[in-house]
Design an enzyme around this catalytic site. Structure first.
Site, mmCIF file in Angstrom:
data_model
loop_
_atom_site.group_PDB
_atom_site.id
_atom_site.type_symbol
_atom_site.label_atom_id
_atom_site.label_comp_id
_atom_site.label_asym_id
_atom_site.label_seq_id
_atom_site.Cartn_x
_atom_site.Cartn_y
_atom_site.Cartn_z
ATOM 1 N N GLU A 1 0.848 -1.194 0.000
ATOM 2 C CA GLU A 1 0.000 0.000 0.000
ATOM 3 C C GLU A 1 0.882 1.241 0.000
ATOM 4 O O GLU A 1 1.972 1.235 0.578
ATOM 5 C CB GLU A 1 -0.922 -0.029 1.224
ATOM 6 C CG GLU A 1 -1.867 1.145 1.338
ATOM 7 C CD GLU A 1 -2.876 1.265 0.203
ATOM 8 O OE1 GLU A 1 -2.461 1.544 -0.942
ATOM 9 O OE2 GLU A 1 -4.078 1.130 0.464
ATOM 10 N N ASP B 1 -3.379 6.279 6.224
ATOM 11 C CA ASP B 1 -3.915 7.504 6.805
ATOM 12 C C ASP B 1 -4.726 7.090 8.027
ATOM 13 O O ASP B 1 -4.182 6.893 9.096
ATOM 14 C CB ASP B 1 -4.758 8.215 5.757
ATOM 15 C CG ASP B 1 -5.044 9.664 6.074
ATOM 16 O OD1 ASP B 1 -4.799 10.088 7.210
ATOM 17 O OD2 ASP B 1 -5.530 10.378 5.182
ATOM 18 N N LYS C 1 1.097 7.686 8.203
ATOM 19 C CA LYS C 1 0.736 8.864 8.999
ATOM 20 C C LYS C 1 0.222 8.369 10.354
ATOM 21 O O LYS C 1 -0.986 8.273 10.564
ATOM 22 C CB LYS C 1 -0.363 9.669 8.307
ATOM 23 C CG LYS C 1 0.035 10.297 7.003
ATOM 24 C CD LYS C 1 -1.156 11.068 6.440
ATOM 25 C CE LYS C 1 -0.848 11.729 5.132
ATOM 26 N NZ LYS C 1 -2.026 12.467 4.610
ATOM 27 N N PHE D 1 -1.346 16.442 3.509
ATOM 28 C CA PHE D 1 -1.877 15.897 2.267
ATOM 29 C C PHE D 1 -0.801 15.985 1.200
ATOM 30 O O PHE D 1 -0.271 17.052 0.921
ATOM 31 C CB PHE D 1 -3.144 16.633 1.823
ATOM 32 C CG PHE D 1 -3.821 15.921 0.699
ATOM 33 C CD1 PHE D 1 -4.587 14.790 0.943
ATOM 34 C CD2 PHE D 1 -3.655 16.343 -0.606
ATOM 35 C CE1 PHE D 1 -5.192 14.097 -0.103
ATOM 36 C CE2 PHE D 1 -4.257 15.659 -1.651
ATOM 37 C CZ PHE D 1 -5.024 14.539 -1.402
ATOM 38 N N ASP E 1 -2.354 10.567 -5.296
ATOM 39 C CA ASP E 1 -3.026 11.531 -6.168
ATOM 40 C C ASP E 1 -3.907 12.509 -5.406
ATOM 41 O O ASP E 1 -4.202 12.335 -4.226
ATOM 42 C CB ASP E 1 -3.899 10.784 -7.170
ATOM 43 C CG ASP E 1 -5.186 10.272 -6.531
ATOM 44 O OD1 ASP E 1 -6.272 10.642 -7.001
ATOM 45 O OD2 ASP E 1 -5.109 9.501 -5.553
#
Length: 191
Positions: free
Chosen positions: A102, A106, A134, A156, A163
């Site tokens: 992955e 998040d 994160k 971000f 993306d």
């Protein structure tokens, strides 16, 4: 590296491909040390992990099997809290040591659900390898990440597979959103 614009937002340089590579190389070595002789099945999660998966494949350079899967749980910059299997792995996970590749953790929701799903389908073991993590954004404290390339703040980012609204994935380097640009865009949408 200089700032770039992606779908109406400005992103600043964050992490170059050269800075990222040693972290990915370490992950590949850890995977080989742990599961290298157990015939692991690598499942690269699309779309974001395609570059990480390619990086890992080049570094492993072994005749392992890799398949791809696609799940949806995000809209724009936020998690929806629902996992939808868009494309299941094309190789059966039954009885296999599965290494999920992955791009980014998040909230941890997607990986928690994928791990449960693969175990319910008979995987012997499911290990998680992530390019970036994160940890301050995790909502699932039970999530165990077996291999982490690099921990980062809850910013971000785009690039190297990541993306913003479908754009920016093919950038080799990683960029972080410029907060002023984000604030201006949010203000213009509220008008």
């Amino acid at each position: 590296m200089k700032s770039i614009e992606v779908d109406g937002l400005t992103f600043k340089p964050y992490l170059s491909q050269e800075e990222l590579h040693p972290h990915i190389a370490r992950v590949a070595k850890e995977i080989i040390a742990d599961v290298g002789d157990r015939d692991p099945l690598f499942v690269c999660i699309l779309n974001g992990a395609f570059m990480f998966g390619s990086d890992i494949a080049h570094l492993l350079d072994k005749p392992y099997e890799m398949t791809f899967a696609k799940y949806s749980s995000y809209s724009g910059m936020h998690s929806t809290g629902r996992l939808t299997e868009v494309m299941a792995p094309q190789i059966d996970v039954m009885g296999r040591v599965v290494v999920v590749l992955e791009d980014l953790v998040d909230t941890g929701f997607t990986l928690t659900e994928i791990k449960k799903l693969y175990l319910s389908r008979g995987a012997e073991e499911v290990r998680i390898a992530v390019m970036l993590d994160k940890p301050n954004a995790h909502k699932d404290a039970s999530l165990v990440l077996d291999y982490v390339g690099k921990e980062i703040p809850d910013d971000f980012i785009v690039g190297h597979g990541l993306d913003y609204n479908g754009f920016g994935r093919m950038l080799n380097d990683i960029f972080v959103v410029d907060e002023e640009s984000l604030r201006k865009k949010n203000q213009s949408l509220n008008i």
